[in-house]
Design an enzyme around this catalytic site. Sequence first.
Site, PDB file in Angstrom:
ATOM      1  N   ASP A  91       0.856  -1.184   0.000  1.00 53.88           N
ATOM      2  CA  ASP A  91       0.000   0.000   0.000  1.00 53.88           C
ATOM      3  C   ASP A  91       0.891   1.232   0.000  1.00 53.88           C
ATOM      4  OD1 ASP A  91      -2.111  -1.706   0.058  1.00 53.88           O
ATOM      5  OD2 ASP A  91      -2.950  -1.012   1.959  1.00 53.88           O
ATOM      6  N   HIS A 142      -6.053   2.327  -5.000  1.00 56.07           N
ATOM      7  CA  HIS A 142      -6.260   2.482  -3.554  1.00 56.07           C
ATOM      8  C   HIS A 142      -7.090   3.742  -3.267  1.00 56.07           C
ATOM      9  CE1 HIS A 142      -5.497   1.063   0.411  1.00 56.07           C
ATOM     10  NE2 HIS A 142      -4.605   1.965   0.769  1.00 56.07           N
ATOM     11  N   HIS A 146      -8.041   8.286  -0.360  1.00 58.52           N
ATOM     12  CA  HIS A 146      -7.910   7.393   0.796  1.00 58.52           C
ATOM     13  C   HIS A 146      -8.962   7.670   1.879  1.00 58.52           C
ATOM     14  CE1 HIS A 146      -5.760   5.094   4.005  1.00 58.52           C
ATOM     15  NE2 HIS A 146      -5.245   4.442   2.960  1.00 58.52           N
ATOM     16  N   HIS A 241       3.489  -1.942   3.871  1.00 56.94           N
ATOM     17  CA  HIS A 241       3.421  -0.542   3.482  1.00 56.94           C
ATOM     18  C   HIS A 241       4.767  -0.097   2.909  1.00 56.94           C
ATOM     19  CE1 HIS A 241      -0.263  -0.645   5.882  1.00 56.94           C
ATOM     20  NE2 HIS A 241      -0.612   0.436   5.212  1.00 56.94           N
TER      21      HIS A 241
END
Length: 273
Positions: A91, A142, A146, A241
């Site tokens: 991510d 994504h 966010h 991440h």
Amino acid sequence: MDYKKIIRVIAILVIAYFVGYGLAMASHTEKSSETTNQPVEQGIDHESNWGLGFGKDGQPPTGNATPDELKQKDTYYIGDTSKKVIYLTFDAGYENGNTEPILEALKKHNAHGTFFVVGNYIKTSPELVKKMVAEGHTVGNHTLTHPNMSKISTMEAFKKEIGELENMYKECTGKDMIKFYRPPQGKYSEENLKMAQELGYKTFFWSLAYVDWYQDKQPSKEQAFDKLLKRIHPGAIVLLHSTSKTNGQILDELLTKWEEMGYTFGNLEDLVK
């Protein structure tokens, strides 16, 4: 009657309540974002945080919903649990210097990664996005900003978050974005999964993650290996991440250790065929 004393007592109780509530919420957020050792209630809820329950080390975890339930919505959190294949996903909310070592480690091990990016990442780091594509990795959606997507109830608003990121990606790379979606923070609703499906998207959660996103509280190498080596399992979709300094430092060694355990690295595109 001493009213001042009573008021002080009430004030102390009120403060204690809110402190306890805050700690409870923080604990809940961390557990729902990573994993727990307890069984989780299964079934696709109207609004949920993605969560996992682990049993024995090396065994696949249970999720909020079963793989079969999720597959009906073109949603996945784990691959074939009879095969020692790992699916690496990252991510990417912003760039802070750790993506380059991650890409180098992936190249060294000939491993494929899927990077779920947000609008800010494409805007500030277009060359890295192009490098991901050039080196054979997948760039997934994504969302643009966010947000908590479980709070989005209309297709118009959902499509805006998804579609505007698609446009940014195409402007950056000249290519159409693959229709792979990961809900920010794992927050989702059944309606969200249906909306993504209607837009032609596959949704991906994960079956292994650890707390690696706090910049001022990065896990040590030992802490990272303790979670990522013990809990790896066949068919794992691993979430890391790309902002994590620890991940940048350990990924080469981590991939080596997983290979020594007999694992290979797969492509999410193969998982959904």
